[in-house]
Write a protein that holds these residues in place. Structure first.
Motif, PDB file in Angstrom:
ATOM      1  N   LYS A 171       0.837  -1.201   0.000  1.00 50.36           N
ATOM      2  CA  LYS A 171       0.000   0.000   0.000  1.00 50.36           C
ATOM      3  C   LYS A 171       0.877   1.258   0.000  1.00 50.36           C
ATOM      4  CE  LYS A 171      -4.258  -1.514   2.317  1.00 50.36           C
ATOM      5  NZ  LYS A 171      -5.081  -1.337   3.545  1.00 50.36           N
ATOM      6  N   LEU A 289     -13.972  -2.317  -2.009  1.00 49.96           N
ATOM      7  CA  LEU A 289     -13.410  -1.176  -1.280  1.00 49.96           C
ATOM      8  C   LEU A 289     -12.211  -0.684  -2.074  1.00 49.96           C
ATOM      9  CD1 LEU A 289     -13.149   0.602   1.327  1.00 49.96           C
ATOM     10  CD2 LEU A 289     -11.703  -1.202   2.260  1.00 49.96           C
ATOM     11  N   GLN A 291      -9.745   3.046  -3.457  1.00 41.18           N
ATOM     12  CA  GLN A 291      -9.367   4.443  -3.237  1.00 41.18           C
ATOM     13  C   GLN A 291      -9.911   5.302  -4.358  1.00 41.18           C
ATOM     14  OE1 GLN A 291      -5.612   5.186  -1.419  1.00 41.18           O
ATOM     15  NE2 GLN A 291      -5.161   6.911  -2.734  1.00 41.18           N
ATOM     16  N   ALA A 314     -17.517   0.960  -1.656  1.00 41.13           N
ATOM     17  CA  ALA A 314     -17.071   1.757  -0.514  1.00 41.13           C
ATOM     18  C   ALA A 314     -15.741   2.418  -0.871  1.00 41.13           C
ATOM     19  CB  ALA A 314     -16.907   0.874   0.722  1.00 41.13           C
ATOM     20  N   MET A 316     -12.287   4.403   0.369  1.00 36.69           N
ATOM     21  CA  MET A 316     -11.412   4.726   1.495  1.00 36.69           C
ATOM     22  C   MET A 316     -10.568   5.936   1.123  1.00 36.69           C
ATOM     23  SD  MET A 316      -8.612   1.660   1.247  1.00 36.69           S
ATOM     24  CE  MET A 316      -7.824   1.213  -0.305  1.00 36.69           C
ATOM     25  N   GLY A 317     -10.221   6.703   2.105  1.00 37.02           N
ATOM     26  CA  GLY A 317      -9.368   7.870   1.879  1.00 37.02           C
ATOM     27  C   GLY A 317      -9.992   8.970   1.058  1.00 37.02           C
ATOM     28  N   ALA A 358     -18.561   5.980   2.060  1.00 34.96           N
ATOM     29  CA  ALA A 358     -17.211   6.545   2.164  1.00 34.96           C
ATOM     30  C   ALA A 358     -16.720   6.432   3.592  1.00 34.96           C
ATOM     31  CB  ALA A 358     -17.185   8.004   1.711  1.00 34.96           C
ATOM     32  N   LEU A 359     -15.512   5.899   3.767  1.00 30.43           N
ATOM     33  CA  LEU A 359     -14.901   5.826   5.092  1.00 30.43           C
ATOM     34  C   LEU A 359     -14.176   7.146   5.315  1.00 30.43           C
ATOM     35  CD1 LEU A 359     -13.462   2.188   4.837  1.00 30.43           C
ATOM     36  CD2 LEU A 359     -15.718   2.922   5.634  1.00 30.43           C
ATOM     37  N   SER A 360     -14.754   8.018   6.127  1.00 24.57           N
ATOM     38  CA  SER A 360     -14.274   9.399   6.212  1.00 24.57           C
ATOM     39  C   SER A 360     -12.895   9.520   6.846  1.00 24.57           C
ATOM     40  CB  SER A 360     -15.271  10.248   7.001  1.00 24.57           C
ATOM     41  OG  SER A 360     -15.210   9.927   8.382  1.00 24.57           O
ATOM     42  N   GLY A 361     -12.562   8.611   7.776  1.00 23.92           N
ATOM     43  CA  GLY A 361     -11.284   8.721   8.478  1.00 23.92           C
ATOM     44  C   GLY A 361     -11.316   9.769   9.576  1.00 23.92           C
TER      45      GLY A 361
END
Length: 372
Positions: A171, A289, A291, A314, A316-317, A358-361
């Motif tokens: 990654k 999932l 980016q 979904a 990420m980031g 969306a995984l907001s972080g």
């Protein structure tokens, strides 16, 4: 007054002594340092903090000689430093905020901690691996030598999180945004064995990629250890990646067995969008999932493909794109009421009708509501 001290994070430098920490490849937690040595460093660190009289965050770095077990303190930063920022991101622990509270007279046994009640009981934990990899820009400075030493030459860094070292490592390479999707570099195959060995003996921005090429050609773990003094465990992990890549290269890409393709992704090669499409076509997944943000739109077509096949998508980031300033042009494109860069980034992601989640972080619900 109460002599309360906690360790937020143990970080291990993969590069040996002689390479500046800012240029060094790092992992958290420590993956090859014995627990007994970690305890020894922790005890010495607490004694140093007592002598100096620090209230707040402190970063202490050690060098350890494997030959005679000698342990030397090489740096003490009695402040919130760049390494503190890495430790905060790696653990989610708000070092700067807690340091401010301590400076204001609040003690750790007065600060709530969700896991153990109060912060004085905090211990590092987590079932994941974090990798920090430096980002250089030698191509912009033609007169600069690509040799890493005690003077920092990195212009930035990336941090990645994975369930395993291999996953987090791959990654990190993808996140560098240098158009490399893994450790294998075709251009390095033109190097002669002598030139490859010579280049490996000097720390550089290319050394990890050179090591991968040397392993591909059959160099042993011991040989690379003697050339680079990078830990044998890390070289072994790279060797396993090489062996798996060689294994899947035996198949034509359109005939690669599904199980091997899934294992390929489990190592988190973060491959090209067409690989994501192939995974979707296997037909066993219900969601993906990936980016996708303002700065990285490479998966846009694959996201639409997934949605068309009935899969949930979904992201990420999404706030990775929040590094951009809110310009008038972007306001016009996303809406005049966008006031912050995270809001801009989230607005961009959700403008794509094919994105389900969306995984907001972000740390809490209030931050999400503020930027939604």
């Amino acid at each position: 007054e109460k002599n309360q001290k906690i360790t937020v994070c143990f970080i291990e430098n993969v590069d040996p002594m002689g390479v500046h920490t800012g240029d060094s490849f790092c992992v958290a937690p420590m993956l090859t340092v014995p627990r007994s040595l970690q305890n020894r460093m922790q005890e010495l660190s607490y004694r140093i903090v007592d002598v100096i009289g620090v209230v707040g965050g402190t970063n202490i770095q050690f060098a350890h000689n494997l030959e005679d077990d000698r342990l030397v303190v090489i740096e003490i930063n009695p402040r919130t430093s760049r390494s503190s920022a890495l430790a905060s991101k790696a653990t989610g622990f708000p070092i700067a905020r807690i340091s401010t509270k301590l400076a204001a007279g609040v003690t750790m046994d007065e600060i709530p901690y969700w896991k153990e009640g109060t912060l004085d009981k905090y211990e590092p934990s987590g079932d994941y691996v974090v990798v920090k990899f430096a980002r250089w820009a030698f191509e912009k400075f033609p007169q600069a030598q690509d040799i890493l030493g005690t003077q920092m030459k990195a212009v930035g860094e990336v941090m990645s999180i994975g369930k395993t070292f291999k996953e987090a490592f791959q990654k990190a390479i993808r996140s560098l945004e240098i158009k490399r999707y893994g450790l294998g570099v075709r251009e390095l195959r033109a190097l002669s064995p002598e030139q490859l060995k010579k280049n490996l003996s000097v720390p550089s921005s290319e050394r990890i990629f050179l090591m991968y090429e040397a392993l591909r050609r059959g160099s042993s773990i011991e040989e690379l250890y003697q050339l680079t003094h990078i830990g044998k465990w890390f070289i072994k992990e790279m060797k396993e990646l090489v062996e798996f890549e060689e294994e899947i290269l035996r198949y034509p890409w359109n005939r690669l067995p599904s199980q091997k393709l899934i294992r390929h992704i489990s190592f988190s090669f973060h491959d090209k969008p067409e690989v994501m499409k192939r995974l979707i076509d296997i037909g066993i997944f219900e969601s993906v999932l990936c980016q996708y943000n303002l700065l990285d739109r490479s998966n846009e077509e694959a996201i639409a493909y997934a949605k068309g096949k009935g899969l949930g998508v979904a992201v990420m980031g999404p706030v990775g794109g929040g590094r951009l300033a809110v310009s008038d042009i972007l306001k016009e494109a996303t809406g005049p009421d966008v006031k912050s860069t995270p809001a801009l980034a989230l607005r961009f992601v959700f403008a794509n009708k094919d994105v389900s989640l969306a995984l907001s972080g972000m740390e809490n619900k209030e931050m999400v509501e503020e930027n939604a």
